[in-house]
Design an enzyme around this catalytic site. Structure first.
Site, PDB file in Angstrom:
ATOM      1  N   SER A 184       0.831  -1.209   0.000  1.00  0.00           N
ATOM      2  CA  SER A 184       0.000   0.000   0.000  1.00  0.00           C
ATOM      3  C   SER A 184       0.861   1.253   0.000  1.00  0.00           C
ATOM      4  O   SER A 184       1.909   1.316   0.663  1.00  0.00           O
ATOM      5  CB  SER A 184      -0.899   0.030   1.240  1.00  0.00           C
ATOM      6  OG  SER A 184      -1.791  -1.048   1.272  1.00  0.00           O
ATOM      7  N   ILE A 185       0.396   2.268  -0.720  1.00  0.00           N
ATOM      8  CA  ILE A 185       1.067   3.563  -0.680  1.00  0.00           C
ATOM      9  C   ILE A 185       1.087   4.095   0.746  1.00  0.00           C
ATOM     10  O   ILE A 185       2.082   4.676   1.197  1.00  0.00           O
ATOM     11  CB  ILE A 185       0.373   4.558  -1.629  1.00  0.00           C
ATOM     12  CG1 ILE A 185       0.567   4.122  -3.083  1.00  0.00           C
ATOM     13  CG2 ILE A 185       0.913   5.967  -1.422  1.00  0.00           C
ATOM     14  CD1 ILE A 185      -0.204   4.952  -4.091  1.00  0.00           C
ATOM     15  N   VAL A 220     -14.832   4.117   7.991  1.00  0.00           N
ATOM     16  CA  VAL A 220     -15.277   5.505   7.861  1.00  0.00           C
ATOM     17  C   VAL A 220     -16.736   5.622   7.447  1.00  0.00           C
ATOM     18  O   VAL A 220     -17.292   6.726   7.451  1.00  0.00           O
ATOM     19  CB  VAL A 220     -14.383   6.307   6.890  1.00  0.00           C
ATOM     20  CG1 VAL A 220     -12.970   6.413   7.434  1.00  0.00           C
ATOM     21  CG2 VAL A 220     -14.393   5.688   5.491  1.00  0.00           C
ATOM     22  N   ALA A 224     -15.089   2.489  -4.652  1.00  0.00           N
ATOM     23  CA  ALA A 224     -16.230   2.618  -5.557  1.00  0.00           C
ATOM     24  C   ALA A 224     -16.736   1.224  -5.844  1.00  0.00           C
ATOM     25  O   ALA A 224     -15.942   0.294  -6.044  1.00  0.00           O
ATOM     26  CB  ALA A 224     -15.829   3.309  -6.859  1.00  0.00           C
ATOM     27  N   TYR A 278     -11.369   4.058 -15.149  1.00  0.00           N
ATOM     28  CA  TYR A 278     -11.312   4.694 -13.826  1.00  0.00           C
ATOM     29  C   TYR A 278     -12.677   5.267 -13.448  1.00  0.00           C
ATOM     30  O   TYR A 278     -13.017   5.363 -12.277  1.00  0.00           O
ATOM     31  CB  TYR A 278     -10.234   5.784 -13.816  1.00  0.00           C
ATOM     32  CG  TYR A 278      -9.663   6.058 -12.454  1.00  0.00           C
ATOM     33  CD1 TYR A 278      -9.113   5.027 -11.691  1.00  0.00           C
ATOM     34  CD2 TYR A 278      -9.660   7.333 -11.915  1.00  0.00           C
ATOM     35  CE1 TYR A 278      -8.583   5.273 -10.438  1.00  0.00           C
ATOM     36  CE2 TYR A 278      -9.129   7.588 -10.669  1.00  0.00           C
ATOM     37  CZ  TYR A 278      -8.587   6.553  -9.930  1.00  0.00           C
ATOM     38  OH  TYR A 278      -8.060   6.804  -8.687  1.00  0.00           O
ATOM     39  N   LYS A 336     -12.015  11.398  -7.249  1.00  0.00           N
ATOM     40  CA  LYS A 336     -10.704  12.018  -7.036  1.00  0.00           C
ATOM     41  C   LYS A 336     -10.725  13.507  -7.388  1.00  0.00           C
ATOM     42  O   LYS A 336     -10.041  14.313  -6.749  1.00  0.00           O
ATOM     43  CB  LYS A 336      -9.635  11.293  -7.859  1.00  0.00           C
ATOM     44  CG  LYS A 336      -9.320   9.889  -7.381  1.00  0.00           C
ATOM     45  CD  LYS A 336      -8.840   9.853  -5.948  1.00  0.00           C
ATOM     46  CE  LYS A 336      -8.381   8.453  -5.543  1.00  0.00           C
ATOM     47  NZ  LYS A 336      -8.015   8.364  -4.108  1.00  0.00           N
ATOM     48  N   ILE A 386       0.546   2.293  -9.351  1.00  0.00           N
ATOM     49  CA  ILE A 386       1.352   1.349  -8.580  1.00  0.00           C
ATOM     50  C   ILE A 386       0.495   0.106  -8.362  1.00  0.00           C
ATOM     51  O   ILE A 386      -0.702   0.214  -8.091  1.00  0.00           O
ATOM     52  CB  ILE A 386       1.784   1.955  -7.226  1.00  0.00           C
ATOM     53  CG1 ILE A 386       2.698   3.171  -7.448  1.00  0.00           C
ATOM     54  CG2 ILE A 386       2.507   0.920  -6.372  1.00  0.00           C
ATOM     55  CD1 ILE A 386       3.096   3.883  -6.157  1.00  0.00           C
ATOM     56  N   THR A 422      -1.151  -2.004  -6.417  1.00  0.00           N
ATOM     57  CA  THR A 422      -1.637  -2.143  -5.049  1.00  0.00           C
ATOM     58  C   THR A 422      -2.931  -2.950  -5.046  1.00  0.00           C
ATOM     59  O   THR A 422      -3.488  -3.258  -6.102  1.00  0.00           O
ATOM     60  CB  THR A 422      -1.909  -0.769  -4.418  1.00  0.00           C
ATOM     61  OG1 THR A 422      -2.956  -0.123  -5.161  1.00  0.00           O
ATOM     62  CG2 THR A 422      -0.659   0.110  -4.433  1.00  0.00           C
ATOM     63  N   ALA A 466      -5.836  -1.858  -4.151  1.00  0.00           N
ATOM     64  CA  ALA A 466      -6.881  -1.013  -4.718  1.00  0.00           C
ATOM     65  C   ALA A 466      -6.834  -1.010  -6.246  1.00  0.00           C
ATOM     66  O   ALA A 466      -7.865  -1.008  -6.920  1.00  0.00           O
ATOM     67  CB  ALA A 466      -6.745   0.413  -4.188  1.00  0.00           C
TER      68      ALA A 466
END
Length: 275
Positions: A18-19, A65, A95, A155, A162, A191, A193, A195
Protein backbone atom coordinates in the site's frame (compact mmCIF):
# COMPACT_ATOMS: atom_id res chain seq x y z
CA UNK A 1 15.73 12.88 11.63
CA UNK A 2 13.16 15.28 10.24
CA UNK A 3 10.12 13.64 11.87
CA UNK A 4 11.62 13.13 15.32
CA UNK A 5 9.06 13.98 17.99
CA UNK A 6 6.13 13.88 15.54
CA UNK A 7 3.09 11.65 16.09
CA UNK A 8 0.40 10.79 13.58
CA UNK A 9 -2.33 8.47 12.39
CA UNK A 10 -2.31 6.57 9.07
CA UNK A 11 -5.70 5.45 7.75
CA UNK A 12 -5.97 3.06 4.82
CA UNK A 13 -3.07 0.60 4.91
CA UNK A 14 -4.15 -2.67 3.28
CA UNK A 15 -0.78 -4.47 3.16
CA UNK A 16 2.92 -3.77 2.66
CA UNK A 17 2.31 -2.88 -0.98
CA UNK A 18 0.00 0.00 0.00
CA UNK A 19 1.07 3.56 -0.68
CA UNK A 20 -0.07 4.36 2.86
CA UNK A 21 2.43 1.81 4.16
CA UNK A 22 5.19 3.51 2.17
CA UNK A 23 4.30 6.81 3.83
CA UNK A 24 4.07 5.24 7.28
CA UNK A 25 7.46 3.57 6.86
CA UNK A 26 9.11 6.78 5.63
CA UNK A 27 7.74 8.69 8.61
CA UNK A 28 8.81 5.96 11.02
CA UNK A 29 12.30 5.83 9.50
CA UNK A 30 12.59 9.58 10.08
CA UNK A 31 11.69 9.31 13.75
CA UNK A 32 7.91 9.66 13.84
CA UNK A 33 5.58 7.70 16.10
CA UNK A 34 2.75 6.31 13.99
CA UNK A 35 -0.64 4.78 14.71
CA UNK A 36 -2.60 2.87 12.09
CA UNK A 37 -6.20 1.77 11.59
CA UNK A 38 -7.89 -1.35 10.24
CA UNK A 39 -11.25 -1.71 8.53
CA UNK A 40 -12.60 -4.85 10.20
CA UNK A 41 -11.57 -8.09 11.93
CA UNK A 42 -10.26 -9.61 8.71
CA UNK A 43 -7.93 -6.68 8.16
CA UNK A 44 -6.99 -6.58 11.82
CA UNK A 45 -5.44 -10.02 11.48
CA UNK A 46 -3.71 -9.10 8.22
CA UNK A 47 -2.34 -5.83 9.54
CA UNK A 48 -1.21 -7.01 12.97
CA UNK A 49 2.31 -7.88 11.68
CA UNK A 50 2.53 -4.45 10.03
CA UNK A 51 1.50 -2.77 13.28
CA UNK A 52 4.26 -4.70 15.01
CA UNK A 53 6.74 -3.75 12.29
CA UNK A 54 5.84 -0.08 12.73
CA UNK A 55 5.99 -0.46 16.53
CA UNK A 56 2.43 0.75 16.99
CA UNK A 57 0.87 -2.32 18.57
CA UNK A 58 -0.79 -0.24 21.29
CA UNK A 59 -2.00 2.34 18.78
CA UNK A 60 -3.79 0.04 16.35
CA UNK A 61 -7.42 1.06 16.00
CA UNK A 62 -10.59 -0.02 14.16
CA UNK A 63 -12.03 2.58 11.83
CA UNK A 64 -14.66 1.99 9.17
CA UNK A 65 -15.28 5.50 7.86
CA UNK A 66 -18.79 4.56 6.79
CA UNK A 67 -19.58 4.37 10.52
CA UNK A 68 -19.41 7.84 12.14
CA UNK A 69 -19.30 6.28 15.60
CA UNK A 70 -16.00 4.58 14.76
CA UNK A 71 -14.43 7.89 13.74
CA UNK A 72 -15.57 9.42 17.03
CA UNK A 73 -14.15 6.42 18.90
CA UNK A 74 -10.86 6.85 17.01
CA UNK A 75 -10.56 10.40 18.29
CA UNK A 76 -11.14 9.25 21.87
CA UNK A 77 -8.55 6.46 21.54
CA UNK A 78 -5.94 8.82 20.08
CA UNK A 79 -6.55 11.37 22.84
CA UNK A 80 -6.18 8.66 25.49
CA UNK A 81 -3.14 6.89 24.05
CA UNK A 82 -1.23 9.62 22.21
CA UNK A 83 -2.49 12.96 23.44
CA UNK A 84 -2.08 15.28 20.50
CA UNK A 85 -0.96 14.23 17.04
CA UNK A 86 0.89 16.15 14.35
CA UNK A 87 -0.35 14.54 11.15
CA UNK A 88 -3.11 12.56 9.50
CA UNK A 89 -2.78 10.42 6.36
CA UNK A 90 -6.08 9.71 4.60
CA UNK A 91 -5.55 6.85 2.14
CA UNK A 92 -9.13 5.67 1.77
CA UNK A 93 -11.10 5.23 -1.44
CA UNK A 94 -13.81 2.91 -2.66
CA UNK A 95 -16.23 2.62 -5.56
CA UNK A 96 -18.59 -0.30 -6.21
CA UNK A 97 -17.50 -2.55 -9.07
CA UNK A 98 -20.17 -1.12 -11.38
CA UNK A 99 -18.47 2.27 -11.07
CA UNK A 100 -15.22 0.95 -12.52
CA UNK A 101 -16.51 -0.68 -15.68
CA UNK A 102 -19.10 -0.33 -18.42
CA UNK A 103 -20.71 2.87 -19.68
CA UNK A 104 -20.21 5.83 -17.38
CA UNK A 105 -23.77 7.08 -17.76
CA UNK A 106 -25.09 3.75 -16.46
CA UNK A 107 -23.62 4.33 -12.98
CA UNK A 108 -26.33 4.22 -10.34
CA UNK A 109 -26.98 6.95 -7.79
CA UNK A 110 -26.34 4.41 -5.05
CA UNK A 111 -22.84 3.65 -6.40
CA UNK A 112 -22.14 7.36 -6.84
CA UNK A 113 -23.19 8.12 -3.25
CA UNK A 114 -21.05 5.32 -1.82
CA UNK A 115 -17.94 6.40 -3.76
CA UNK A 116 -18.30 10.04 -2.75
CA UNK A 117 -19.01 9.19 0.88
CA UNK A 118 -16.07 6.81 1.37
CA UNK A 119 -13.55 8.47 -0.94
CA UNK A 120 -14.27 12.16 -0.32
CA UNK A 121 -16.58 13.00 2.56
CA UNK A 122 -14.57 10.75 4.87
CA UNK A 123 -11.66 13.20 4.63
CA UNK A 124 -13.86 16.05 5.85
CA UNK A 125 -15.36 13.94 8.62
CA UNK A 126 -12.00 12.62 9.83
CA UNK A 127 -10.46 16.09 9.95
CA UNK A 128 -13.47 17.54 11.75
CA UNK A 129 -13.57 14.79 14.37
CA UNK A 130 -9.80 14.66 14.94
CA UNK A 131 -9.22 18.42 14.88
CA UNK A 132 -9.39 18.69 18.70
CA UNK A 133 -6.37 16.36 18.99
CA UNK A 134 -4.33 18.03 16.23
CA UNK A 135 -1.32 20.03 17.38
CA UNK A 136 -0.43 23.49 16.20
CA UNK A 137 1.08 23.36 12.69
CA UNK A 138 -0.39 19.92 12.02
CA UNK A 139 -0.40 18.47 8.51
CA UNK A 140 -3.08 16.44 6.70
CA UNK A 141 -2.34 14.40 3.59
CA UNK A 142 -4.67 12.54 1.21
CA UNK A 143 -4.03 10.50 -1.94
CA UNK A 144 -5.31 11.24 -5.43
CA UNK A 145 -4.59 10.12 -8.98
CA UNK A 146 -4.36 11.73 -12.43
CA UNK A 147 -7.74 10.21 -13.32
CA UNK A 148 -9.29 13.03 -11.30
CA UNK A 149 -7.91 15.56 -13.82
CA UNK A 150 -7.99 13.72 -17.14
CA UNK A 151 -9.96 10.80 -18.54
CA UNK A 152 -8.39 7.43 -17.72
CA UNK A 153 -9.98 4.26 -19.18
CA UNK A 154 -11.90 2.18 -16.63
CA UNK A 155 -11.31 4.69 -13.83
CA UNK A 156 -14.83 6.06 -14.34
CA UNK A 157 -16.54 6.89 -11.03
CA UNK A 158 -13.29 6.94 -9.09
CA UNK A 159 -12.04 9.70 -11.38
CA UNK A 160 -15.01 11.85 -10.41
CA UNK A 161 -14.38 11.05 -6.75
CA UNK A 162 -10.70 12.02 -7.04
CA UNK A 163 -11.65 15.30 -8.72
CA UNK A 164 -13.92 16.06 -5.76
CA UNK A 165 -11.18 14.98 -3.34
CA UNK A 166 -8.66 17.37 -4.88
CA UNK A 167 -11.06 20.31 -4.57
CA UNK A 168 -11.92 19.21 -1.03
CA UNK A 169 -8.19 19.38 -0.28
CA UNK A 170 -8.05 22.97 -1.49
CA UNK A 171 -11.16 24.11 0.39
CA UNK A 172 -10.01 22.42 3.59
CA UNK A 173 -6.58 24.02 3.19
CA UNK A 174 -8.13 27.49 3.08
CA UNK A 175 -10.54 26.79 5.91
CA UNK A 176 -7.97 25.23 8.25
CA UNK A 177 -5.09 27.51 7.36
CA UNK A 178 -6.30 30.03 9.94
CA UNK A 179 -5.78 27.29 12.55
CA UNK A 180 -2.25 26.55 11.37
CA UNK A 181 -3.27 23.23 9.78
CA UNK A 182 -1.96 22.36 6.33
CA UNK A 183 -3.82 20.08 3.91
CA UNK A 184 -2.22 18.61 0.79
CA UNK A 185 -2.66 15.71 -1.62
CA UNK A 186 -0.27 13.45 -3.48
CA UNK A 187 -1.21 12.32 -6.97
CA UNK A 188 0.82 9.15 -7.39
CA UNK A 189 1.48 7.36 -10.64
CA UNK A 190 0.01 3.87 -11.09
CA UNK A 191 1.35 1.35 -8.58
CA UNK A 192 0.35 -2.30 -8.30
CA UNK A 193 -1.64 -2.14 -5.05
CA UNK A 194 -4.69 -3.97 -3.74
CA UNK A 195 -6.88 -1.01 -4.72
CA UNK A 196 -5.47 -0.99 -8.26
CA UNK A 197 -6.48 -4.61 -8.74
CA UNK A 198 -10.07 -3.49 -9.29
CA UNK A 199 -9.21 -1.32 -12.30
CA UNK A 200 -9.55 -2.97 -15.69
CA UNK A 201 -6.44 -3.23 -17.92
CA UNK A 202 -4.26 -1.93 -15.07
CA UNK A 203 -1.19 -3.73 -16.40
CA UNK A 204 -1.51 -1.73 -19.61
CA UNK A 205 -1.73 1.50 -17.55
CA UNK A 206 1.57 0.60 -15.90
CA UNK A 207 3.24 0.01 -19.27
CA UNK A 208 1.81 3.20 -20.75
CA UNK A 209 2.94 5.35 -17.82
CA UNK A 210 6.45 3.88 -17.89
CA UNK A 211 6.70 4.33 -21.64
CA UNK A 212 5.51 7.93 -21.79
CA UNK A 213 6.67 9.57 -18.56
CA UNK A 214 9.88 11.62 -18.81
CA UNK A 215 11.70 9.28 -16.41
CA UNK A 216 10.56 6.23 -18.42
CA UNK A 217 9.70 4.26 -15.30
CA UNK A 218 6.93 3.76 -12.78
CA UNK A 219 7.22 5.07 -9.26
CA UNK A 220 7.47 2.95 -6.12
CA UNK A 221 5.74 3.16 -2.76
CA UNK A 222 9.09 4.22 -1.28
CA UNK A 223 9.29 7.20 -3.63
CA UNK A 224 5.71 8.21 -2.85
CA UNK A 225 6.35 7.53 0.83
CA UNK A 226 9.29 9.92 0.93
CA UNK A 227 7.26 12.64 -0.77
CA UNK A 228 4.45 12.05 1.72
CA UNK A 229 6.89 12.30 4.61
CA UNK A 230 8.09 15.66 3.25
CA UNK A 231 4.54 17.02 3.09
CA UNK A 232 3.86 15.86 6.65
CA UNK A 233 7.10 17.30 8.04
CA UNK A 234 8.16 20.83 8.88
CA UNK A 235 10.23 20.84 5.67
CA UNK A 236 6.98 21.74 3.87
CA UNK A 237 5.75 24.24 6.45
CA UNK A 238 4.93 26.77 3.71
CA UNK A 239 3.01 24.32 1.52
CA UNK A 240 -0.75 23.81 1.65
CA UNK A 241 -3.61 23.22 -0.76
CA UNK A 242 -1.29 21.54 -3.24
CA UNK A 243 -1.68 18.40 -5.32
CA UNK A 244 1.88 17.10 -5.52
CA UNK A 245 2.53 14.73 -8.43
CA UNK A 246 4.80 11.73 -7.89
CA UNK A 247 4.41 10.01 -11.26
CA UNK A 248 7.75 10.21 -13.04
CA UNK A 249 6.54 13.42 -14.71
CA UNK A 250 3.72 11.71 -16.64
CA UNK A 251 1.31 14.56 -15.84
CA UNK A 252 3.33 17.11 -17.83
CA UNK A 253 3.00 15.21 -21.11
CA UNK A 254 0.57 16.59 -23.68
CA UNK A 255 1.24 13.77 -26.14
CA UNK A 256 3.57 10.76 -26.32
CA UNK A 257 7.19 11.47 -27.15
CA UNK A 258 8.20 10.93 -30.79
CA UNK A 259 11.32 9.15 -31.99
CA UNK A 260 12.92 9.96 -35.35
CA UNK A 261 14.83 7.22 -37.15
CA UNK A 262 17.96 7.76 -39.24
CA UNK A 263 15.71 7.66 -42.30
CA UNK A 264 13.64 10.50 -40.87
CA UNK A 265 10.63 8.31 -40.05
CA UNK A 266 8.79 9.40 -36.91
CA UNK A 267 7.13 6.94 -34.53
CA UNK A 268 5.71 7.12 -31.02
CA UNK A 269 8.42 6.33 -28.48
CA UNK A 270 7.51 3.17 -26.63
CA UNK A 271 9.46 1.63 -23.79
CA UNK A 272 7.90 -1.79 -23.52
CA UNK A 273 5.41 -4.11 -25.16
CA UNK A 274 1.99 -2.44 -25.66
CA UNK A 275 0.18 -5.78 -25.93
Amino acid sequence: MVMKGKKGIILGIANKKSIAYGIAKACKDQGAEVAITFLNERFEKKLAPIAEDLECGECFYPCDVSRPEEIKALKESIEKDMGQIDFIVHSIAFAPKEGLSGRFYDISKEAFDVAMDISVYSLIEIVRELKPVLSNNASVLTLSYYGGVKYIPNYNLMGVAKAALEMTTKYLAEDLGRDGIRVNAISAGPIKTLAAAGIGEFSFMLKWNAAHSPLKQNVTIDQVGNSGMYLLSDLSSGVTGEVHYVDGGFNIMGMPAVETSEEGKQTIAWNGDPK
